[in-house]
Design a protein around this motif. Structure first.
Motif, short mmCIF file in Angstrom:
data_model
loop_
_atom_site.label_atom_id
_atom_site.label_comp_id
_atom_site.label_asym_id
_atom_site.label_seq_id
_atom_site.Cartn_x
_atom_site.Cartn_y
_atom_site.Cartn_z
N ALA A 78 35.98 35.43 -4.54
CA ALA A 78 35.72 36.84 -4.51
C ALA A 78 34.71 37.21 -3.73
O ALA A 78 34.49 38.31 -3.00
CB ALA A 78 35.97 37.55 -5.68
N ARG A 79 33.58 36.46 -3.92
CA ARG A 79 32.34 36.87 -3.49
C ARG A 79 32.21 35.84 -2.05
O ARG A 79 30.90 36.12 -1.56
CB ARG A 79 31.02 36.26 -4.43
N SER A 80 32.79 35.03 -1.62
CA SER A 80 32.67 34.52 -0.61
C SER A 80 32.75 35.13 0.74
O SER A 80 33.41 36.18 0.68
CB SER A 80 33.77 33.04 -0.46
N LYS A 81 32.32 34.32 1.94
CA LYS A 81 32.38 35.31 2.96
C LYS A 81 33.99 35.30 3.63
O LYS A 81 34.67 34.60 3.42
CB LYS A 81 31.70 34.35 4.15
N PRO A 82 34.33 36.61 3.89
CA PRO A 82 35.70 36.87 4.19
C PRO A 82 36.00 36.47 5.70
O PRO A 82 36.32 37.25 6.47
CB PRO A 82 35.72 38.33 3.98
N ASP A 83 36.35 35.21 5.83
CA ASP A 83 36.42 34.54 7.13
C ASP A 83 37.59 33.52 7.09
O ASP A 83 37.85 32.92 8.45
CB ASP A 83 34.96 33.92 7.78
N GLY A 84 38.25 33.43 6.03
CA GLY A 84 39.23 32.47 5.95
C GLY A 84 39.00 30.89 5.58
O GLY A 84 39.60 30.11 5.82
N TYR A 85 37.71 30.76 5.66
CA TYR A 85 37.32 29.19 5.50
C TYR A 85 36.98 28.76 3.82
O TYR A 85 37.10 27.82 3.54
CB TYR A 85 36.03 28.90 6.12
N THR A 86 36.96 29.85 3.23
CA THR A 86 37.17 29.49 1.76
C THR A 86 38.43 30.24 1.10
O THR A 86 38.50 31.61 1.03
CB THR A 86 35.86 30.15 1.15
#
Length: 321
Positions: A78-86
């Motif tokens: 939920a706190r990760s970068k919203p770029d689709g890599y996580t």
């Protein structure tokens, strides 16, 4: 002029995100699993990751972050970068944990994720002590009404899906039942086979040895539709409790704000994978039913799950901290 400059600034900020989305993926993609290595979810995700890597043309790795009833991994994504890599291999706990672990959950299941698709249904069976004569859900409810001292059910622990399924069953059947938690499905099934409790909701894989031994009997599946694993077995809803619908599930989500183009690319790849014969065979061997839906359908599903289990948990006053 100020408005014009502001618009340019916004465009400049958005440009890198748009550019990254158009070239996605151009590096390793991680799928975070909220359980330890070696379990069904981990093994299923690794098979899925191999196929997704073939589709995307970049490495797709599984990262295990177990603990706190899936909360550690879910908070992390939920706190990760919203770029689709996580990405997160989310489980039913996504919509359950916020109502059980209120002091540790920092995410909102409806607002903090970009749903990609459901991946698998995990059909649970309603199994009873085979010494009880009931052959249908309706007959079993009648038995419990006449034998209130037998209204007991096992689970694999407080706050687990089979605990909540038991509470849902008790609520809809209007029978006061005693919950007996165990440390896992097998101890609960062993207790059921010994006659210490009367019923349990449990996955097909765990139940199979006990069903084969004849010590427990399956009456129905918990899902709204019949399971591909045991197609002859009716659902609980068609067998006496029409409002009963409990489907433990697994699905992929990313952090909220992930670009639409990235979500669409992942969705399309996973749609193709969901009908891959190797994947369907693997899922079947694990007692899973492959499922695919759109991001919009998955979003609605998460909302409905959140509302349903919040009601069950609050009514039963279940708290796990």
């Amino acid at each position: 002029m100020k408005i014009y400059k502001f618009s340019i600034a916004i465009a400049m900020l958005c440009a890198p995100i748009i550019a990254q989305a158009s070239t996605y993926p151009n590096k390793q993609v991680n799928i975070v699993v909220p359980f330890t290595p070696g379990g069904v979810t981990d093994a299923m995700t690794r098979g899925l990751a191999d196929k997704l890597q073939e589709k995307l043309g970049e490495p797709v790795l599984v990262v295990n972050k177990p603990g706190a009833g899936t909360v550690i991994a879910t908070n992390y994504v939920a706190r990760s970068k919203p770029d689709g890599y996580t990405l997160l291999m989310a489980a039913s706990a996504l919509s359950i944990a916020p109502h059980l672990y209120k002091s540790t959950v920092t995410y909102n299941p409806e607002k903090d994720f970009s749903p990609i698709t459901l991946v698998a249904a995990v059909p649970h069976l309603l199994v009873i002590d085979s010494r009880i004569s009931a052959k249908t859900v309706s007959e079993f409810i009648t038995y419990l009404e006449k034998n209130p001292n037998q209204a007991t059910y096992a689970s694999s622990g407080n706050g687990t899906s089979n605990h909540l399924e038991g509470e849902l069953f008790a609520s809809l059947s209007d029978i006061e039942m005693t919950h007996v938690p165990y440390k896992g499905s097998v101890p609960g099934l062993t207790s059921l086979a010994s006659g210490d409790v009367s019923m349990m909701f449990v996955d097909v894989a765990a139940a199979k040895p006990f069903l084969d031994s004849g010590k427990v009997r399956a009456l129905a599946v918990t899902t709204a539709k019949r399971s591909k694993q045991m197609p002859a077995l009716p659902t609980v809803s068609e067998s006496g409790l029409p409002k009963f619908d409990a489907m433990p599930w697994l699905g992929i989500v990313a952090a909220a704000g992930t670009p639409k183009e990235v979500v669409e690319k992942l969705t399309e790849a996973l749609k193709e994978i969901s009908v891959d014969p190797a994947i369907t065979a693997q899922f079947s061997s694990m007692g899973l039913d492959p499922v695919f839906n759109s991001p919009e359908e998955f979003s609605t599903f998460i909302r409905d799950e959140n509302n349903k289990w919040a009601g069950v948990i609050n009514k039963a006053n279940i708290v796990v901290e």
